[in-house]
Design a protein around this motif. Structure first.
Motif, PDB file in Angstrom:
ATOM      1  N   ALA A 118       0.820  -1.211   0.000  1.00 20.30           N
ATOM      2  CA  ALA A 118       0.000   0.000   0.000  1.00 20.30           C
ATOM      3  C   ALA A 118       0.850   1.256   0.000  1.00 20.30           C
ATOM      4  CB  ALA A 118      -0.945   0.012   1.200  1.00 20.30           C
ATOM      5  N   ASP A 149      -3.565  -2.593   1.517  1.00 22.16           N
ATOM      6  CA  ASP A 149      -4.192  -2.072   0.305  1.00 22.16           C
ATOM      7  C   ASP A 149      -4.497  -0.582   0.460  1.00 22.16           C
ATOM      8  OD1 ASP A 149      -5.133  -2.235  -2.276  1.00 22.16           O
ATOM      9  OD2 ASP A 149      -6.635  -3.773  -1.842  1.00 22.16           O
ATOM     10  N   GLY A 150      -4.679   0.087  -0.655  1.00 20.76           N
ATOM     11  CA  GLY A 150      -4.969   1.506  -0.586  1.00 20.76           C
ATOM     12  C   GLY A 150      -5.259   2.115  -1.940  1.00 20.76           C
ATOM     13  N   HIS A 151      -5.549   3.402  -1.941  1.00 20.92           N
ATOM     14  CA  HIS A 151      -5.836   4.158  -3.160  1.00 20.92           C
ATOM     15  C   HIS A 151      -4.756   5.217  -3.371  1.00 20.92           C
ATOM     16  CE1 HIS A 151      -9.817   2.479  -3.874  1.00 20.92           C
ATOM     17  NE2 HIS A 151     -10.016   2.527  -2.561  1.00 20.92           N
ATOM     18  N   ARG A 198      -5.469   6.872   0.488  1.00 23.99           N
ATOM     19  CA  ARG A 198      -6.239   6.316   1.605  1.00 23.99           C
ATOM     20  C   ARG A 198      -6.024   4.816   1.711  1.00 23.99           C
ATOM     21  NH1 ARG A 198     -11.594   4.473   1.619  1.00 23.99           N
ATOM     22  NH2 ARG A 198     -11.740   5.172  -0.555  1.00 23.99           N
ATOM     23  N   GLU A 199      -5.659   4.354   2.911  1.00 25.74           N
ATOM     24  CA  GLU A 199      -5.486   2.920   3.153  1.00 25.74           C
ATOM     25  C   GLU A 199      -6.850   2.280   3.374  1.00 25.74           C
ATOM     26  OE1 GLU A 199      -4.846  -0.647   5.886  1.00 25.74           O
ATOM     27  OE2 GLU A 199      -5.684   1.282   6.470  1.00 25.74           O
ATOM     28  N   VAL A 200      -7.070   1.101   2.778  1.00 27.59           N
ATOM     29  CA  VAL A 200      -8.335   0.379   2.905  1.00 27.59           C
ATOM     30  C   VAL A 200      -8.056  -1.110   3.106  1.00 27.59           C
ATOM     31  CG1 VAL A 200      -9.669   2.021   1.520  1.00 27.59           C
ATOM     32  CG2 VAL A 200      -8.517   0.101   0.392  1.00 27.59           C
ATOM     33  N   GLU A 215     -10.093  -3.931  -1.315  1.00 27.82           N
ATOM     34  CA  GLU A 215     -10.893  -2.769  -1.717  1.00 27.82           C
ATOM     35  C   GLU A 215     -10.065  -1.655  -2.363  1.00 27.82           C
ATOM     36  OE1 GLU A 215     -12.964  -1.597   1.797  1.00 27.82           O
ATOM     37  OE2 GLU A 215     -14.177  -3.441   1.886  1.00 27.82           O
ATOM     38  N   GLY A 216      -8.757  -1.828  -2.424  1.00 27.06           N
ATOM     39  CA  GLY A 216      -7.890  -0.802  -2.998  1.00 27.06           C
ATOM     40  C   GLY A 216      -7.361  -1.166  -4.373  1.00 27.06           C
ATOM     41  N   LYS A 217      -6.230  -0.581  -4.714  1.00 29.43           N
ATOM     42  CA  LYS A 217      -5.672  -0.701  -6.055  1.00 29.43           C
ATOM     43  C   LYS A 217      -4.606  -1.784  -6.215  1.00 29.43           C
ATOM     44  CE  LYS A 217      -8.121   2.578  -7.863  1.00 29.43           C
ATOM     45  NZ  LYS A 217      -9.161   2.245  -8.858  1.00 29.43           N
TER      46      LYS A 217
END
Length: 198
Positions: A97, A125-127, A137-139, A143-145
Motif C-alpha cells: 500500500a 491495500d490503498g488508493h 487512503r489505506e483500505v 478494496e484498494g488498487k
C-alpha cells in the motif's frame, strides 16, 4: 529497535553515529531480521550513503541484514541507493500500500524491479492520492488498487520465499475482523502468512 532518523536533516551524520553506537551495543538476537523503516532517501545524497555504509558494514560483520521499507521513494531510487551503499546485506521490505499511498509505483511492477532484493512483505491495500497535499487512503484488502491475485502470482514467479504480513491501519474490533477476512482472501496457499496490527 527503531532508528528515528530522517535523511533530510542537516545534522544527519552526527545523529546516525549516535544511534550507530546503540546498534553496536545491542545483541544480535534483538536486531536479527528486524525491518527498519528509516524515513525517506534523497535521490542523490552521498553523505547519507556513507553513513548507511558504516551502519550496514557493522551489521554484516554480525551476520545481520538491513531492510529498507518501501514508501517515500520510487523503487528505482531505493535500488540505486542499495547498490551505491554496496555492503551486500541490504534488502527490501515491500509495503504494497505504501507504494500506492505515496503515488510512487504499482506494486506488481515493483516486484520485477526488486527481484532478489525482496526479503519481506507487508500486505496492505490503498488508493492513490487524489489531492497532491495528502497521502492516498489505506483500505482493507481487496478494496484498494493492489491486484493481490496477480501480485502473489508474481511473487512466486520471482522466487520470493519470505513472510507475508497482513497489516490494517485502523484499531479495535474492525481491525481484527478485516485482518481475519484478508487472510482468507486469495492469500491462501502462500508459504507464510502472518498477521499483525500496525
Amino acid at each position: 529497535i527503531e532508528i528515528p532518523i530522517y535523511l533530510w536533516y542537516d545534522d544527519f551524520r552526527t545523529r546516525v553515529r549516535i544511534y550507530k553506537g546503540r546498534i553496536i551495543g545491542m545483541s544480535s538476537v534483538q536486531l536479527l531480521d528486524k525491518t527498519r523503516k528509516i524515513g525517506k532517501l534523497l535521490h542523490n545524497n552521498n553523505s547519507s550513503k556513507v553513513v548507511f555504509n558504516d551502519i550496514c558494514r557493522v551489521m554484516k560483520e554480525r551476520g545481520q541484514y538491513f531492510l529498507f521499507e518501501t514508501g517515500q521513494e520510487t523503487p528505482t531510487t531505493l535500488i540505486r541507493a542499495i547498490r551505491d551503499i554496496g555492503t551486500g546485506n541490504i534488502f527490501v521490505n515491500c509495503d504494497t500500500a505504501n507504494l500506492i499511498l505515496y503515488g510512487k509505483a504499482n506494486p506488481v511492477d515493483a516486484i520485477y524491479q526488486f527481484g532478489d532484493l525482496l526479503k519481506e512483505l507487508h500486505a496492505k491495500d490503498g488508493h492513490y492520492p487524489t489531492n497532491p497535499y495528502y497521502l492516498g487512503r489505506e483500505v482493507k484488502i481487496p478494496e484498494g488498487k493492489v491486484n493481490f491475485p496477480v501480485f502473489v502470482a508474481k511473487l512466486k514467479e520471482v522466487g520470493f520465499d519470505g513472510s507475508l504480513t497482513i497489516e490494517r491501519e485502523i484499531s479495535g474490533e474492525q481491525q481484527r475482523k478485516d485482518i481475519i477476512e484478508t487472510k482468507a482472501y486469495r492469500l491462501h496457499g502462500y508459504t507464510r502468512v502472518c498477521c499483525c496490527p500496525t
